[in-house]
Design a protein around this motif. Structure first.
Motif, short mmCIF file in Angstrom:
data_model
loop_
_atom_site.label_atom_id
_atom_site.label_comp_id
_atom_site.label_asym_id
_atom_site.label_seq_id
_atom_site.Cartn_x
_atom_site.Cartn_y
_atom_site.Cartn_z
N MET A 57 0.81 -1.13 0.00
CA MET A 57 -0.11 -0.08 -0.04
C MET A 57 0.92 1.28 0.26
SD MET A 57 -1.69 -2.58 1.00
CE MET A 57 -3.34 -3.46 0.53
N VAL A 58 0.68 2.13 -1.04
CA VAL A 58 1.49 3.47 -1.23
C VAL A 58 0.65 4.45 -0.99
CG1 VAL A 58 2.91 4.66 -2.78
CG2 VAL A 58 3.07 2.12 -2.64
N ASP A 113 -4.52 12.19 -2.95
CA ASP A 113 -5.44 11.59 -2.38
C ASP A 113 -6.16 10.24 -2.72
OD1 ASP A 113 -6.15 13.57 -0.24
OD2 ASP A 113 -7.60 14.56 -1.50
N LYS A 114 -4.93 9.36 -2.75
CA LYS A 114 -5.06 7.92 -2.93
C LYS A 114 -4.10 7.13 -2.54
CE LYS A 114 -2.27 8.04 -7.24
NZ LYS A 114 -2.32 7.78 -8.86
N ILE A 115 -4.45 5.79 -2.29
CA ILE A 115 -3.59 4.84 -1.76
C ILE A 115 -3.40 3.79 -3.06
CG2 ILE A 115 -3.17 2.80 -0.21
CD1 ILE A 115 -5.65 4.33 1.52
N ALA A 116 -2.18 3.73 -3.51
CA ALA A 116 -1.94 2.86 -4.78
C ALA A 116 -1.43 1.47 -4.22
CB ALA A 116 -0.79 3.72 -5.54
N ILE A 117 -2.24 0.51 -4.64
CA ILE A 117 -1.73 -1.05 -4.18
C ILE A 117 -1.20 -1.55 -5.29
CG2 ILE A 117 -2.91 -3.04 -3.48
CD1 ILE A 117 -5.22 -1.46 -2.32
N TYR A 118 0.33 -1.96 -4.95
CA TYR A 118 0.95 -2.66 -5.87
C TYR A 118 1.48 -4.07 -5.54
CZ TYR A 118 2.53 2.06 -7.74
OH TYR A 118 2.54 3.03 -8.39
N SER A 119 1.74 -5.10 -6.67
CA SER A 119 2.20 -6.21 -6.13
C SER A 119 3.52 -6.15 -6.82
CB SER A 119 1.62 -7.42 -6.81
OG SER A 119 1.36 -7.11 -8.13
N ILE A 120 4.52 -7.07 -6.41
CA ILE A 120 5.90 -7.09 -7.06
C ILE A 120 6.04 -8.38 -7.75
CG2 ILE A 120 8.13 -7.58 -6.49
CD1 ILE A 120 7.92 -6.09 -3.94
N GLU A 146 -6.29 1.13 -7.13
CA GLU A 146 -6.03 2.37 -6.36
C GLU A 146 -7.50 2.59 -5.49
OE1 GLU A 146 -3.16 4.99 -9.21
OE2 GLU A 146 -5.48 5.22 -9.19
N THR A 147 -7.14 3.05 -4.19
CA THR A 147 -8.32 3.39 -3.45
C THR A 147 -8.21 4.95 -3.30
OG1 THR A 147 -8.23 1.40 -2.26
CG2 THR A 147 -9.18 3.26 -1.05
N LYS A 148 -9.25 5.47 -3.53
CA LYS A 148 -9.39 6.94 -3.39
C LYS A 148 -9.84 7.38 -1.79
CE LYS A 148 -8.85 9.91 -5.87
NZ LYS A 148 -7.63 10.68 -6.47
N GLY A 186 -7.35 -7.92 -2.48
CA GLY A 186 -6.10 -7.03 -2.49
C GLY A 186 -6.73 -5.58 -2.51
N THR A 187 -7.78 -5.36 -1.95
CA THR A 187 -8.55 -3.82 -1.98
C THR A 187 -8.80 -3.29 -0.69
OG1 THR A 187 -10.53 -4.95 -2.19
CG2 THR A 187 -9.52 -4.66 -4.19
N LEU A 188 -8.95 -2.05 -0.46
CA LEU A 188 -9.23 -1.53 0.74
C LEU A 188 -10.86 -0.77 0.42
CD1 LEU A 188 -5.90 0.25 1.42
CD2 LEU A 188 -6.88 -1.70 2.99
N THR A 189 -11.75 -0.80 1.56
CA THR A 189 -12.99 -0.22 1.47
C THR A 189 -13.02 0.53 2.70
OG1 THR A 189 -13.73 -2.30 0.16
CG2 THR A 189 -15.35 -0.63 1.16
#
Length: 360
Positions: free
Chosen positions: A170-171, A177-184, A196-198, A237-240
């Protein structure tokens, strides 16, 4: 934990390269006093550190400049001698193409993650088999902006934190105004944007902490002094978003406030955040079923601009780093109520930014 292990506190700070900037202290858990063991110079603004306790290593960010004079990043590896706290520089490598603000290590121990507030960047850096810093492998530049015309005119990546299972990163982007969710992608050694979660407009997400149940995550928002509770779906892999709560007392009209650090107690019952301006640590109780927060108390940080704080590994003490009053202070933590009590111990250190307590 063996009885022979000592509780060290490893500290990053603002410093010129010719001055000490990374420190090792020992914490007396009976009294809350901190005793300096070592300090090392040679790195400019090693503000954030990451500790690999099993390998007795510490990783720090540093500021460098390109041949053209542009501000750049480096990643630095140091060894920590457990018996003395002595710090030894192992190696350093150039990193992302803007000054750094945060460093993270992935759960596999194969990578470092560097974030740049000013550059809106997140970078993937190799770790070698012997735990030294390797080459920069990938760099992603964010786009977008937020609602605040000055604070959020462009992307400001502030931190990266891994999900409890290590699958996602989680970046937090304060500017967009967002959380960018990455995998490697380990085969290609690159960051892959997953989702991405706004946040709500004008939030300015800065740091994130997961609940030990892995069901919830808490994000402290720097721009509007709030904490947002999220439901985490590990499979997707999501945020709500669940709810949002102010970090300030009702009706607060004092100095301008920005938040900084957030952490969750080991038992998952309490969330702690820091206010810079109100200069406090705020304590919330966690609803274990629904994840939302209820205010417990505000406690003076016993200094100005609590840039960072951390709970000790056993959760019985909290150490706060007050950048503008050049001091670190310790608190005892009531295990039942979550409340903090100042120990009376304040230790002088120049412009502390990050404190990492660890048994070595």
């Amino acid at each position: 934990m063996s009885e022979s292990k000592r509780l060290l506190v490893l500290v990053g700070s603002y410093a010129e390269a010719e001055n000490e900037g990374i420190y090792a202290y020992e914490l007396n858990e009976d009294t809350g006093s901190l005793a300096k063991l070592d300090g090392i110079a040679g790195v400019k603004n090693p503000t954030f550190v990451n500790v690999d306790a099993e390998a007795n290593k510490l990783y720090a960010i540093g500021e460098t400049a390109s041949a053209e004079g542009n501000k750049m990043s480096e990643a630095v590896a140091l060894s920590v001698e457990p018996s003395t706290g002595k710090l030894t520089l192992l190696n350093r490598k150039n990193s992302i193409s803007a000054p750094p603000c945060h460093i993270q290590r992935d759960p596999s121990g194969n990578y470092l993650i560097l974030s740049s507030y000013h550059g809106g960047l997140v970078g993937l850096q190799a770790l070698t088999d012997n735990g030294e810093v390797g080459a920069l492998l990938d760099e992603k530049k964010h786009e977008g902006h937020g609602a605040h015309p000055e604070r959020q005119d462009k992307p400001h990546v502030h931190s990266a934190f891994f999900s409890p299972d290590g699958k996602y990163m989680m970046v937090q982007d304060l500017g967009a105004d967002k959380i960018a969710i990455y995998s490697i992608n380990a085969d290609k050694n690159e960051l892959v944007l997953h989702s991405e979660t706004k946040t709500h407009p004008g939030a300015g997400p800065r740091h994130l902490a997961f609940h030990p149940s892995a069901q919830f995550a808490y994000v402290i928002n720097e721009v509007d002094s709030s904490i947002t509770s999220y439901k985490y779906d590990a499979a997707a892999g999501t945020l709500t978003e669940i709810s949002n709560i102010s970090t300030l007392p009702d009706g607060y009209d004092g100095a301008e406030n920005t938040t900084a650090e957030i952490t969750v107690s080991n038992d998952g019952r309490f969330v702690y955040g820091s206010n810079r301006g109100h200069d406090s640590i705020v304590v919330f109780a966690v609803d274990a079923d629904k994840g939302h927060l209820t205010l417990v108390e505000h406690v003076s940080a016993e200094g100005q601009h609590p840039r960072h704080f951390a709970l000790t590994p056993n959760g019985k003490m909290l150490i706060a780093a007050n950048r503008d009053t050049n001091n670190m202070v310790t608190f005892t933590v009531d295990q039942e109520s979550g409340r903090l009590k100042y120990t009376g111990h304040s230790t002088g250190v120049s412009k502390p930014v990050c404190v990492k307590p660890v048994y070595l």
